[in-house]
Design an enzyme around this catalytic site. Sequence first.
Site, PDB file in Angstrom:
ATOM      1  N   ARG A 156     -25.166  61.280  -2.959  1.00 16.68           N
ATOM      2  CA  ARG A 156     -24.102  61.408  -4.148  1.00 16.68           C
ATOM      3  C   ARG A 156     -22.899  60.587  -3.565  1.00 16.68           C
ATOM      4  O   ARG A 156     -22.928  60.150  -2.484  1.00 16.68           O
ATOM      5  CB  ARG A 156     -23.735  63.213  -4.135  1.00 16.68           C
ATOM      6  N   ASP A 170     -11.979  62.209   9.185  1.00 22.05           N
ATOM      7  CA  ASP A 170     -11.944  62.643   7.679  1.00 22.05           C
ATOM      8  C   ASP A 170     -11.526  61.454   6.925  1.00 22.05           C
ATOM      9  O   ASP A 170     -11.368  60.455   7.328  1.00 22.05           O
ATOM     10  CB  ASP A 170     -12.008  64.005   7.369  1.00 22.05           C
ATOM     11  N   ASN A 227     -16.201  57.784   5.044  1.00 28.34           N
ATOM     12  CA  ASN A 227     -14.886  58.525   4.957  1.00 28.34           C
ATOM     13  C   ASN A 227     -13.804  57.356   5.212  1.00 28.34           C
ATOM     14  O   ASN A 227     -14.197  56.296   5.763  1.00 28.34           O
ATOM     15  CB  ASN A 227     -14.577  59.922   5.809  1.00 28.34           C
TER      16      ASN A 227
END
Length: 286
Positions: A97, A193, A148
């Site tokens: 995804r 992140d 990320n």
Amino acid sequence: MFSIAVDVRNRLGECPLWCERTRRLYWTDIEGSALLAFEEDNDVVMRWSLPERLGSFALTEKPGVLLMGLASRLGFYDLNTRIFTEVVSSPGTAGTRIGDGRCDRSGNFVFGTMDDGDSVQTIGQFHRLNAASLEVETLPLPEVAIPNSICFSPDGGTMYYCDSMQGRIFCCDYPSFENQRVFTETEGKGAPDGSCVDSQGYLWNAEWGGSRIVRYCPDGTIDCILPSPGIQTTCPTLAGEAFTTLYCTSANVGLSAPSRHDGALLKAETTVFSGLPESRFAAHRM
């Protein structure tokens, strides 16, 4: 230092973007398949329910229209009509995804795809939706498990990115993708992140599971650390009228006993740091 800016319970808050034209802060709750927003000095939280999980998105030059990277496709979303117009399907392999993404300084949308299964495999890649052609190209960067930290230096000549599973943030010359190198390695128990770059060219990174946001110098050394009351901070941005308010999204997914900070939109005032306006997707056909 951090307080709760918006008391929401996002399962996986991500991708906060400040629109200086509307004075709105947008972000996504990926697992909630929703886009959220609020205006400064306004306690009302706006919410748009979406047909799929929203991994990342970008502002555009057209008022009220965002470029969205839904789980399986990219397209334009009209905030007023709530209509999504598909541009292209996800270029990722089966079982992936769309995840993190951000516009480069020329207005192209750079994004990653990631494994959508329970056991995360290294089958994700970095891609770019070119604004001029609305075509996607896969970038000559290594495959990743969880892409990320996609962001760009103020002059656009350096791209930052990471695989959260590796505990390192990388960078390369852009748009040539030459000189791929390790920018920094995270310390402690947190994983890198989301990131953003400020007006001085320093990189701010939120650490998943690390309860902190770290500001890195352009050479990759640590400049300062901001402890966070949220365990799973996900992505920072410098926003507000003077771009001096630090907002950070967070998540409560996977936590057995989350606090009210986990999943909330967090806020800290910074008097000595300032951010940059977000680059907008520069397509002429919307």
